[in-house]
Design a protein around this motif. Structure first.
Motif, PDB file in Angstrom:
ATOM      1  N   GLN A 129      42.096  31.255  33.675  1.00  0.00           N
ATOM      2  CA  GLN A 129      41.179  32.245  33.021  1.00  0.00           C
ATOM      3  C   GLN A 129      41.991  33.535  32.861  1.00  0.00           C
ATOM      4  OE1 GLN A 129      38.761  33.101  36.848  1.00  0.00           O
ATOM      5  NE2 GLN A 129      37.056  31.891  35.660  1.00  0.00           N
ATOM      6  N   SER A 130      43.089  33.563  33.532  1.00  0.00           N
ATOM      7  CA  SER A 130      44.145  34.781  33.134  1.00  0.00           C
ATOM      8  C   SER A 130      44.758  34.768  31.964  1.00  0.00           C
ATOM      9  CB  SER A 130      44.803  34.938  34.324  1.00  0.00           C
ATOM     10  OG  SER A 130      46.003  35.972  33.979  1.00  0.00           O
ATOM     11  N   GLN A 131      45.078  35.710  31.244  1.00  0.00           N
ATOM     12  CA  GLN A 131      46.139  35.638  29.860  1.00  0.00           C
ATOM     13  C   GLN A 131      47.393  36.125  30.356  1.00  0.00           C
ATOM     14  OE1 GLN A 131      44.621  34.891  26.950  1.00  0.00           O
ATOM     15  NE2 GLN A 131      42.668  34.532  27.888  1.00  0.00           N
ATOM     16  N   ASN A 132      47.592  36.053  31.702  1.00  0.00           N
ATOM     17  CA  ASN A 132      49.084  36.261  31.898  1.00  0.00           C
ATOM     18  C   ASN A 132      50.220  35.287  30.997  1.00  0.00           C
ATOM     19  OD1 ASN A 132      51.468  36.170  33.402  1.00  0.00           O
ATOM     20  ND2 ASN A 132      50.570  36.617  35.271  1.00  0.00           N
ATOM     21  N   PRO A 133      51.020  36.055  30.376  1.00  0.00           N
ATOM     22  CA  PRO A 133      51.937  34.922  29.624  1.00  0.00           C
ATOM     23  C   PRO A 133      52.537  33.990  30.418  1.00  0.00           C
ATOM     24  CG  PRO A 133      52.304  37.207  29.209  1.00  0.00           C
ATOM     25  CD  PRO A 133      51.110  37.368  30.463  1.00  0.00           C
ATOM     26  N   LYS A 139      51.448  32.519  32.986  1.00  0.00           N
ATOM     27  CA  LYS A 139      50.769  31.426  33.349  1.00  0.00           C
ATOM     28  C   LYS A 139      50.414  30.521  32.256  1.00  0.00           C
ATOM     29  CE  LYS A 139      48.672  34.018  37.251  1.00  0.00           C
ATOM     30  NZ  LYS A 139      47.428  34.612  37.698  1.00  0.00           N
ATOM     31  N   LYS A 152      33.254  26.447  25.286  1.00  0.00           N
ATOM     32  CA  LYS A 152      33.351  27.939  25.505  1.00  0.00           C
ATOM     33  C   LYS A 152      32.809  27.928  26.935  1.00  0.00           C
ATOM     34  CE  LYS A 152      32.731  32.349  24.130  1.00  0.00           C
ATOM     35  NZ  LYS A 152      33.339  32.913  25.475  1.00  0.00           N
ATOM     36  N   ARG A 155      32.165  32.268  32.889  1.00  0.00           N
ATOM     37  CA  ARG A 155      32.435  32.251  34.255  1.00  0.00           C
ATOM     38  C   ARG A 155      31.355  31.781  35.040  1.00  0.00           C
ATOM     39  NH1 ARG A 155      36.278  36.798  34.514  1.00  0.00           N
ATOM     40  NH2 ARG A 155      37.869  36.146  32.940  1.00  0.00           N
ATOM     41  N   LYS A 175      26.679  35.806  42.368  1.00  0.00           N
ATOM     42  CA  LYS A 175      28.038  35.966  42.281  1.00  0.00           C
ATOM     43  C   LYS A 175      28.944  36.765  43.212  1.00  0.00           C
ATOM     44  CE  LYS A 175      31.520  36.067  39.056  1.00  0.00           C
ATOM     45  NZ  LYS A 175      32.016  36.468  37.900  1.00  0.00           N
ATOM     46  N   GLY A 176      29.907  36.300  43.542  1.00  0.00           N
ATOM     47  CA  GLY A 176      30.782  36.902  44.680  1.00  0.00           C
ATOM     48  C   GLY A 176      30.414  36.570  46.114  1.00  0.00           C
ATOM     49  N   LYS A 204      39.309  34.997  46.781  1.00  0.00           N
ATOM     50  CA  LYS A 204      40.583  35.283  46.992  1.00  0.00           C
ATOM     51  C   LYS A 204      41.289  35.001  48.308  1.00  0.00           C
ATOM     52  CE  LYS A 204      39.594  40.243  46.999  1.00  0.00           C
ATOM     53  NZ  LYS A 204      39.780  41.475  46.457  1.00  0.00           N
ATOM     54  N   GLU A 227      23.434  42.056  51.601  1.00  0.00           N
ATOM     55  CA  GLU A 227      23.841  42.917  50.431  1.00  0.00           C
ATOM     56  C   GLU A 227      23.107  42.014  49.051  1.00  0.00           C
ATOM     57  OE1 GLU A 227      27.892  43.171  48.516  1.00  0.00           O
ATOM     58  OE2 GLU A 227      27.901  44.203  50.632  1.00  0.00           O
ATOM     59  N   LEU A 252      20.408  43.047  46.527  1.00  0.00           N
ATOM     60  CA  LEU A 252      20.684  43.194  45.126  1.00  0.00           C
ATOM     61  C   LEU A 252      19.678  42.483  44.269  1.00  0.00           C
ATOM     62  CD1 LEU A 252      24.382  42.745  45.018  1.00  0.00           C
ATOM     63  CD2 LEU A 252      23.233  44.563  44.030  1.00  0.00           C
TER      64      LEU A 252
END
Lengths: 359, 151
Positions: free
Chosen positions: A13-17, A19, A210, A213, A257-258, A277, A316, A320
């Protein structure tokens, strides 16, 4: 004719070059490999159940290598949830966060059968197709070379498994699969079968879905004992049972989510959230015991054990969603009472020692 | 762009438009079409530099406490959790940033907005107050980022 192996590359998912470059380098290198067919999909975990990505993966019948930014367990059981099943392939690459020598534990399926404990795992009652899925983690490597090496090794390994090859031939592949098999460099399933020059680099099969997430639990059935603690605990209707009363992530998109709370209450660490994470929740092999311990207590965070963390995460999410918090009153009584009966292990001793210290 | 205050981060001029308020966690807040948009201030973006990945750990709408964990960010210089700037109701995220977060760098006070919230903005700072907040916090920040600024 040499057998081809499909390599599925799941983009991060990351645009880190760095990666992105690793992904591109791997695709580039694999296109030059003779026995390899490359399919590129968006982030595996985000693929919609009925989207083109999953449909394409369902169409792959033989052995498969999947390279993703997930722990191998997470990738394997995400595919399994979508009906893409096979034996767990043993890889020699070890993910980050798993730097212990754990080769023996890589093949979870065999391990759980060899284990001395007498718990029945769901996987033992399931029919698994006679093919192998190897899941590799991009995070295990800084460059594409070790991945390419490992894929070569796997390609050689699967090519010598003639039993598998025979079962494939005995099966009845769809015309387009047969076409792809016979004409790997240009076959697009439309009956086009003329010979392509060998030197031409192959084209990757790019799935342009497309992918929004997503967030849902993934069950590792090599660990799951069908104890139903998760279905009792989750109050959002995520879990259900199939026709043979086996636990199932029935409504993945009901998941909050989360929230990883059900993963914390699972006694077998069988529930993964690949995008979480905390490595133990995201599917790292490295897991201490039945309950995950958050060491942030040691470092000064307000004290919570795994069940307390799960209960407050669930409360929580309930609030929500405009519902009332339930605290410990729902879905965990079994755990709290059951735990007392078990003999103490080293981890319990450690925890007792920690409790004795006034943190 | 409208008038802006400038804060010197080493040799870098961080600019803060005066048409909006700021939160202590280095986000701006501005009314836009009846809702309040939040985004990273130039101070935050300078510390982050190129943003690669943004993820939210909840779905709107959601009632948030101040400093509640709401997401995470990965950039060329940092990986960090993100927290609610004020207490209130989170009403939406900037969906475009999920596939391409580069607008945070390209247009941080415009298209790079992060989310919309409804809530009590009493805790927000005026641009002048935010400058004072930055001055107080800068000495500490400077020490940790010195190496990065010199690159």
């Amino acid at each position: 004719m040499a057998k081809k192996i499909t390599v599925v590359i799941s983009q991060g998912q990351s645009q880190n070059p760095a990666k992105r470059k690793l992904e591109e380098d791997l695709v580039g290198a694999l296109l030059m490999e003779a026995g390899v067919e490359v399919t590129l999909v968006p982030n595996l975990y985000d693929l919609a159940p009925d989207g083109t990505g999953m449909l394409c993966l369902e169409g792959i019948s033989g052995d498969m290598v999947v390279v993703s930014w997930h722990f191998p367990r997470a990738a394997h059981w995400t595919l399994d949830r979508h009906g893409i099943r096979g034996r767990v392939g043993t890889t020699l690459l070890v993910s980050d966060d798993e730097d212990n020598e754990e080769d023996d534990e890589e093949n979870v399926e065999e391990d759980s059968q060899d284990e001395a404990d007498d718990k029945d795992r769901v996987i033992e009652q399931r029919e698994v197709p006679a093919r192998t899925i190897y899941c590799l983690d991009f995070r295990a490597c800084d460059t594409a070379e070790p991945l390419v090496e490992e894929i070569r090794r796997i390609a050689a390994e699967t090519a010598t498994e003639t039993v598998d090859l025979m079962s494939w031939i005995d099966g009845s592949p769809k015309p387009e699969q047969l076409d792809r098999y016979l004409n790997p460099n240009g076959g697009n399933g439309n009956g086009h079968t003329e010979k392509t020059p060998v030197a031409t680099p192959a084209q990757p099969n790019i799935i342009d879905e497309k992918a929004e997430r997503r967030w849902y639990p993934v069950i590792d059935f090599s660990r799951c004992t069908n104890c139903m603690e998760c279905i009792d605990f989750c109050l959002f209707g995520v879990y259900g049972v199939d026709t043979s009363e086996v636990i199932l992530v029935e409504q993945p998109d009901n998941c909050r989510k989360g929230c990883p709370a059900c993963s914390r209450v699972c006694p077998e660490n069988a529930i993964l959230f690949p995008q979480h994470k905390t490595p133990a929740i995201a599917g790292s092999e490295e897991v201490a015991g039945p309950l995950k311990i958050d060491l942030s207590q040691l470092f000064g965070a307000p004290g919570k054990d795994a069940v307390e963390a799960a209960v407050s995460e669930r409360d929580e999410q309930l609030m929500l969603a405009g519902r009332e918090a339930v605290g410990e009153s729902v879905g965990i009584a079994k755990r709290r009472t059951g735990a007392v009966d078990q003999p103490k292990d080293e981890l319990d001793d450690l925890m007792d020692e920690l409790d004795a210290i006034d943190l | 762009m409208s008038d802006a205050l400038v804060f010197m981060m080493g040799k870098f001029e961080a600019r803060f438009p005066t048409d909006r308020q700021y939160a202590k966690n280095h986000m701006w807040a501005a009314e836009s079409g009846g809702v309040t948009r939040f985004g990273f201030s130039a101070y935050a973006v300078r510390l982050l530099q190129d943003v690669y990945f943004l993820d939210w750990t909840l779905d709107p709408p959601a009632e948030l406490a101040e400093r509640q964990l709401i997401g995470a960010i990965e950039s060329s210089k940092a990986e960090s959790d993100l927290f609610a700037p004020i207490a209130g109701r989170l009403t939406g995220f900037n969906a475009k940033l999920l596939s391409d977060p580069s607008a945070i760098n390209v247009d941080l006070y415009g298209d790079g907005w992060l989310f919309t919230m409804e809530g009590d903005g009493d805790g927000l700072l005026s641009p002048e107050e935010y400058m004072e907040h930055l001055k107080a916090a800068w000495k500490l920040a400077e020490r940790t980022i010195k190496g990065q600024m010199n690159e």
